[in-house]
Design an enzyme around this catalytic site. Structure first.
Site, PDB file in Angstrom:
ATOM      1  N   HIS A 199       0.838  -1.189   0.000  1.00  0.00           N
ATOM      2  CA  HIS A 199       0.000   0.000   0.000  1.00  0.00           C
ATOM      3  C   HIS A 199       0.874   1.240   0.000  1.00  0.00           C
ATOM      4  O   HIS A 199       2.035   1.204   0.402  1.00  0.00           O
ATOM      5  CB  HIS A 199      -0.947   0.031   1.206  1.00  0.00           C
ATOM      6  CG  HIS A 199      -0.232   0.022   2.516  1.00  0.00           C
ATOM      7  ND1 HIS A 199       0.278   1.159   3.083  1.00  0.00           N
ATOM      8  CD2 HIS A 199       0.092  -0.991   3.346  1.00  0.00           C
ATOM      9  CE1 HIS A 199       0.880   0.847   4.218  1.00  0.00           C
ATOM     10  NE2 HIS A 199       0.790  -0.449   4.400  1.00  0.00           N
ATOM     11  N   ALA A 224      14.593 -21.250   2.093  1.00  0.00           N
ATOM     12  CA  ALA A 224      13.424 -21.299   2.971  1.00  0.00           C
ATOM     13  C   ALA A 224      13.182 -19.956   3.655  1.00  0.00           C
ATOM     14  O   ALA A 224      14.116 -19.270   4.076  1.00  0.00           O
ATOM     15  CB  ALA A 224      13.621 -22.378   4.041  1.00  0.00           C
ATOM     16  N   ALA A 281      18.316 -18.294   2.615  1.00  0.00           N
ATOM     17  CA  ALA A 281      17.189 -18.511   3.527  1.00  0.00           C
ATOM     18  C   ALA A 281      17.001 -17.278   4.404  1.00  0.00           C
ATOM     19  O   ALA A 281      17.972 -16.704   4.906  1.00  0.00           O
ATOM     20  CB  ALA A 281      17.438 -19.739   4.389  1.00  0.00           C
TER      21      ALA A 281
END
Length: 80
Positions: A7, A34, A52
Site C-alpha cells: 500500500h 526457505a 534462507a
C-alpha cells in the site's frame, strides 16, 4: 513468500492508504531458500541464489548470491 501487494503510505490520519500491486519475475535456474521474502516489483536474474530468510526488496542481477535484510549481493557465480 512472494508478496505482490502493498500500500501507499498515507498522511498522518491514515498511513495505510491505497493498495498497489506489482509482479515478481524469477529467472531460469534460480534457487530461493526457505522463508525468503520477495517483495512486489522485484526481478531475480537467471542463476541467482537467494539465501534462507532474505528479504528481497530490489532487483537481483544474474548469477549472484543474495542474502540479508534487506538482501544484498554477497558473491558472484560463473555463468555458462
Amino acid at each position: 513468500m512472494f508478496v505482490t501487494a502493498t500500500h501507499v503510505v498515507g498522511d498522518a490520519t491514515r498511513r495505510a492508504a491505497a493498495a498497489t500491486s506489482a509482479p515478481i519475475v524469477v529467472g531460469d535456474g534460480v534457487w530461493i531458500g526457505a522463508r525468503a521474502i520477495i517483495l512486489p516489483g522485484v526481478s531475480i536474474g537467471d542463476g541467482c541464489v537467494i539465501a534462507a530468510g532474505a528479504v528481497v526488496a530490489r532487483d537481483c542481477e544474474p548469477h549472484g548470491l543474495y542474502g540479508g535484510v534487506p538482501a544484498m549481493r554477497i558473491r558472484s557465480y560463473e555463468s555458462l
